[in-house]
Design a protein around this motif. Structure first.
Motif, PDB file in Angstrom:
ATOM      1  N   TYR A 125      48.314  19.169 -45.141  1.00 54.67           N
ATOM      2  CA  TYR A 125      47.461  18.735 -44.038  1.00 54.67           C
ATOM      3  C   TYR A 125      47.406  17.212 -43.988  1.00 54.67           C
ATOM      4  O   TYR A 125      47.275  16.540 -45.025  1.00 54.67           O
ATOM      5  CB  TYR A 125      46.037  19.277 -44.206  1.00 54.67           C
ATOM      6  CG  TYR A 125      45.976  20.781 -44.252  1.00 54.67           C
ATOM      7  CD1 TYR A 125      45.768  21.523 -43.095  1.00 54.67           C
ATOM      8  CD2 TYR A 125      46.144  21.456 -45.461  1.00 54.67           C
ATOM      9  CE1 TYR A 125      45.728  22.914 -43.140  1.00 54.67           C
ATOM     10  CE2 TYR A 125      46.117  22.836 -45.515  1.00 54.67           C
ATOM     11  CZ  TYR A 125      45.909  23.559 -44.349  1.00 54.67           C
ATOM     12  OH  TYR A 125      45.890  24.929 -44.403  1.00 54.67           O
ATOM     13  N   GLU A 127      44.855  14.671 -42.217  1.00 57.46           N
ATOM     14  CA  GLU A 127      43.528  14.813 -41.621  1.00 57.46           C
ATOM     15  C   GLU A 127      43.224  16.316 -41.521  1.00 57.46           C
ATOM     16  O   GLU A 127      43.299  17.006 -42.520  1.00 57.46           O
ATOM     17  CB  GLU A 127      43.455  14.076 -40.278  1.00 57.46           C
ATOM     18  CG  GLU A 127      43.817  12.588 -40.365  1.00 57.46           C
ATOM     19  CD  GLU A 127      42.935  11.775 -41.309  1.00 57.46           C
ATOM     20  OE1 GLU A 127      41.756  12.133 -41.492  1.00 57.46           O
ATOM     21  OE2 GLU A 127      43.428  10.771 -41.857  1.00 57.46           O
ATOM     22  N   GLU A 128      42.930  16.840 -40.326  1.00 60.54           N
ATOM     23  CA  GLU A 128      42.631  18.273 -40.190  1.00 60.54           C
ATOM     24  C   GLU A 128      43.779  19.051 -39.551  1.00 60.54           C
ATOM     25  O   GLU A 128      43.602  20.211 -39.167  1.00 60.54           O
ATOM     26  CB  GLU A 128      41.356  18.467 -39.359  1.00 60.54           C
ATOM     27  CG  GLU A 128      40.110  17.905 -40.009  1.00 60.54           C
ATOM     28  CD  GLU A 128      39.859  18.485 -41.395  1.00 60.54           C
ATOM     29  OE1 GLU A 128      40.160  19.674 -41.615  1.00 60.54           O
ATOM     30  OE2 GLU A 128      39.361  17.734 -42.272  1.00 60.54           O
TER      31      GLU A 128
END
Length: 271
Positions: A125, A127-128
């Protein structure tokens, strides 16, 4: 006057490695176990390898899950690095991590990505957003642009696609790809296959092969049914390997490019 390096500077090591800091928050997991949680990753390019790898400060890696490799591979990565086996939930992953020999990177550890090499961490990942295959190269650009050009695609003299509403995908280092609405493609001449591949820039692709007897490799046509937001305009459109078909744009027949996809479109594409 001496200029200090910035966060975007690419540095080169005596071993031929290129690297630069990244400001992205990166996590790597094996199953449900987070092995890497880093806010200070670096991108590393090995000589002769077109895509980067991430390396992480040791303090941001679960070193308690690593053991010196019992069977380290020879020549797997640049220089005389150290390899580690990864132990997670009773599972042993041999040579899942390694260090680079450069003094600049001596305190960093890199990991294999399962979807690229078949071993290593299976979820990554930034960030998200989940990313696949390998880190995205910040020096590489991918643009999907709607167009009104007249694009025709022929296989063995048969026109299989004819459109005035393509989306042109421009990707650094690759030929322009022409994505065509399904309504403008002779789907009756194609056969869906069970092939599926992932691309860090575009998403997960599905494939078709030519039904006829022409000298065309399988999986010569692909589409992204649910592409990443950055290339949203190609959603559901079909593209053909320029290397293996005849494409005419605004009446001009394009030369077939020679790339690492030539005669090998069975390989995972990044198109």
């Amino acid at each position: 006057m001496t200029t200090l390096p910035t966060a975007r500077d690419v540095r080169t090591t005596p071993e031929g490695l290129r690297w630069e800091p990244s400001e992205r928050w990166v996590r790597g997991r094996k199953g449900d176990v987070t092995v890497v949680d880093s806010r200070h990753p670096v991108l590393v390019w090995e000589p002769g390898v077109p895509v980067p790898a991430y390396a992480f400060p040791r303090k941001e890696v679960r070193e308690d899950l690593l053991r010196p490799a019992k069977n380290p591979p020879a020549g797997a990565h640049t220089g005389s690095q150290i390899f580690y086996d990864l132990h997670v939930d009773g599972e042993l992953l041999e040579n899942a991590a390694w260090t680079f020999p450069s003094a600049d990177l001596s305190d960093h550890i890199a990991f294999e990505w399962f979807l690229r090499t078949g071993k290593g961490l299976d979820h990554w990942y930034e960030e998200e957003e989940e990313i696949f295959i390998h880190p995205r190269d910040p020096h590489k650009r991918v643009d999907a642009i709607r167009s009104s050009r007249h694009v025709q695609v022929a296989i063995d003299g048969t026109v299989v696609a004819d459109s005035h509403r393509p989306v042109l995908l421009f990707e650094t280092g690759l030929p322009t790809r022409y994505y065509i609405p399904r309504e403008d493609v002779r789907l009756d001449l194609l056969e869906a296959t069970d092939r599926s591949t992932g691309c860090p820039y575009k998403g997960t692709a599905e494939y078709w092969s030519w039904r006829g007897e022409a000298d065309v490799p399988p999986n010569v046509v692909w589409s992204y049914p649910d592409p990443l937001p950055a290339v949203g305009p190609i959603k559901g459109l079909l593209a053909f390997y320029n290397e293996e078909v005849d494409i005419t744009v605004d009446g001009e027949r394009l030369e077939r490019p020679v790339t690492h996809f030539t005669r090998t479109p069975a390989k995972p594409p990044h198109d």
